[in-house]
Design an enzyme around this catalytic site. Sequence first.
Site, short mmCIF file in Angstrom:
data_model
loop_
_atom_site.label_atom_id
_atom_site.label_comp_id
_atom_site.label_asym_id
_atom_site.label_seq_id
_atom_site.Cartn_x
_atom_site.Cartn_y
_atom_site.Cartn_z
N ASP A 179 2.85 1.11 -16.96
CA ASP A 179 3.04 1.33 -15.54
C ASP A 179 2.37 0.25 -14.67
OD1 ASP A 179 3.75 2.80 -13.21
OD2 ASP A 179 1.80 3.81 -13.20
N GLU A 416 -3.19 5.46 -24.08
CA GLU A 416 -2.09 6.42 -24.16
C GLU A 416 -1.04 6.08 -25.21
OE1 GLU A 416 -0.66 6.74 -20.13
OE2 GLU A 416 -2.47 7.75 -19.44
N TYR A 470 -3.78 14.68 -15.64
CA TYR A 470 -3.04 14.67 -14.37
C TYR A 470 -2.56 16.05 -13.98
CZ TYR A 470 -3.35 9.63 -14.20
OH TYR A 470 -3.82 8.35 -14.09
N GLU A 506 -9.04 8.84 -16.69
CA GLU A 506 -8.09 8.78 -15.56
C GLU A 506 -7.88 10.19 -15.02
OE1 GLU A 506 -4.22 7.05 -16.34
OE2 GLU A 506 -5.07 5.35 -17.44
C1 E9O Z 1 -1.65 5.16 -17.44
C2 E9O Z 1 -1.62 4.36 -16.18
O1 E9O Z 1 -1.34 3.03 -16.49
N1 E9O Z 1 -1.80 6.58 -17.13
C3 E9O Z 1 -0.72 7.06 -16.24
C4 E9O Z 1 -0.90 6.34 -14.88
C5 E9O Z 1 0.03 6.82 -13.78
O2 E9O Z 1 -0.35 6.81 -12.61
C6 E9O Z 1 -0.60 4.90 -15.19
O3 E9O Z 1 -0.57 4.11 -14.04
O4 E9O Z 1 1.16 7.18 -14.06
C7 E9O Z 1 -0.57 8.49 -16.24
C8 E9O Z 1 0.16 8.93 -17.46
C9 E9O Z 1 0.26 10.41 -17.57
C10 E9O Z 1 -0.29 10.87 -18.88
C11 E9O Z 1 -0.48 12.34 -18.91
C12 E9O Z 1 0.77 13.06 -19.33
C13 E9O Z 1 0.81 14.45 -18.84
C14 E9O Z 1 2.16 15.06 -19.12
C15 E9O Z 1 2.40 16.31 -18.38
#
Ligand code: E9O
Length: 602
Positions: A179, A416, A470, A506
């Site tokens: 991302d 991840e 998240y 995060e």
């Molecule tokens: C990696 C980062 O580079 N983590 C992401 C960040 C985002 O804002 C991204 O910018 O999207 C989040 C990934 C979500 C992982 C958790 C999955 C939960 C599934 C319901």
Amino acid sequence: PGMLYPRDSESRQIKHLDGMWNFRADKSSARNASFEEKWFTQPLHKTGPVIPMPVPSSFNDITQDKSLRDFVGWVWYDTEFYAPMDWITLKKRVVLRFDSAHYYSIVWLNSEHLMEHNGGHLPFEAEVNNLLNYGGVNRVTIAINNTLTPHTLPPGTIEYGADKGRYPPGFFKQILQFDFFNYAGIHRSVKLYTTPFTHYISDITIVTDVAGSNGIVKYTVIGDQSPMDCKVEVIDMDGFIVGRQNGSQGQITVTNANFWWPYTMTAEKPGYMYTLKVHAWDDFYRQPFGIRVVKVTDKQLLINNRPFYCHGVAKHEDSDIRGKGLDFALIAKDFNLLKWLGANCFRTSHYPYAEEIMDQADRQGIAVIDESPGVGIKTVANMNNVSLAHHLEVMGELVRRDKNRPSVIMWSVANEPASSRDEARPYFKAVIEHTRSLDNTRPVTYVNGGVGPTSDKVVEYVDVICLNHYYAWYSDCGYIDVIPYQLKSDLNDWNALHKKPVIITEYGADTVVGLHQEPSFIFTEEYQVDFMSQYHKVFDEFRKDFLVGEMVWNFADFMTDQQINRVVGNRKGVLTRQRQPKMSGHLLRERYQKLINGTNSG
Ligand code: E9O
């Protein structure tokens, strides 16, 4: 051999090649005309139209050309320089070093092939004595390809339009498995440096420990010849020699040492750095280092045997215009902002950062989780032997570059990955064990993204569990009340199954600066604040136990690919991309400043 940072000394000179280079992208339909036409055999401007391109910088945001911003394939740069005659009379060995270029690089000097490098975030260099021209001008040419494949780090794929009739001829897309925008070009400085022609220092490794109030400094110096005639001195920040020793290997005790501490763990002399002055034959090199030791128990992360709670941020190398290009003004600003926020730690998400950034972390007492570019390892192909061999090589390059940095308290091999896959177990076992074999003085981790403690197949190999969460964003979006329930039960589950300290690496919510709504609504500044406050309550409960760190996603807004869920980039910053605070920045500052006052007294 090592990859010592170029430093001038009594025996070494540096010549900077940064500035405006000539630039030309190979936009031929098969993307390889530049090789058929051998662009490296003549000045680039003779092959066709060139434009000026700054070095260091990403090329993507420099011009008004959309096709260059989104370009995938080979781009070419060249520049000219003169080699001073003294280098011959003084019998110097001359090395050309790129601090990094993204992604695959081929370098020619005076039309002759010099070196290639696979990977975007680490330095590469080669001796140029045989190719150097002392009678006239020298030309360095580099071709860089930013294409990502299932076996690059980070990985990606190339996709062609399924129904060819409905796409322009030759159409293809670079699909990313991560991302952030795949910025490319010569991202960091280019230098020539000299050493003695033979009998020079090629690597230095320093490992430290603390013994009461004394510091133990173990060093190993490697040269191009052996045996080595070597003397070392430990010099403190006031310039006093506090230890000395003869021999290429040895141990020095520094009595009443100033230990390296994160600035939140000491009010006095945080980030204290010593210099190991190495004098071997006629060569001199001064290697900075700090005296400190990192340990992990089942519940704690210890720096110099005292518990360290990491309250920090995940970052990116990312800013307007220059993309991922090195910028000293930006580095200084970001460290001032880290201090303003009260952050004592950051993760180099999701690739190794510039050495000049790491220098500041060392000197300003900011702890770093040093992450490899292993982001988005998802598919079986990403975990095959070709990928594994490259990942091992990259970990080698990373440890070689950063091993002497006191700020680096942990290595992260990946972000991840699909850690529930069967293939993930042998793959990451190999990567983690390899990293530990290169450096057994620091904990090793990988960052888990949403794979639960029972299905995860990698966590058993790590020292610290790093989790990205998240709740109320990617799941139950908008329902901040679920956060305490889900975060608590998740933390407890991880702890019940694996007795290891945990860092939340995060958590975050996209927020468009200036967008307000009360009661809070997703994407507003109010929502980001409400959302983060829910997480903070739980962090406060668990940091008395096995939670050893929290890092918000992200320090600042950053650019991504064009996607319907990204409004000109990822907006989860507590600062804007221009480094101005959102409401959440103020919230975090208030929290972290309190934590400093709490941990300082310890
Ligand atoms: C990696 C980062 O580079 N983590 C992401 C960040 C985002 O804002 C991204 O910018 O999207 C989040 C990934 C979500 C992982 C958790 C999955 C939960 C599934 C319901």
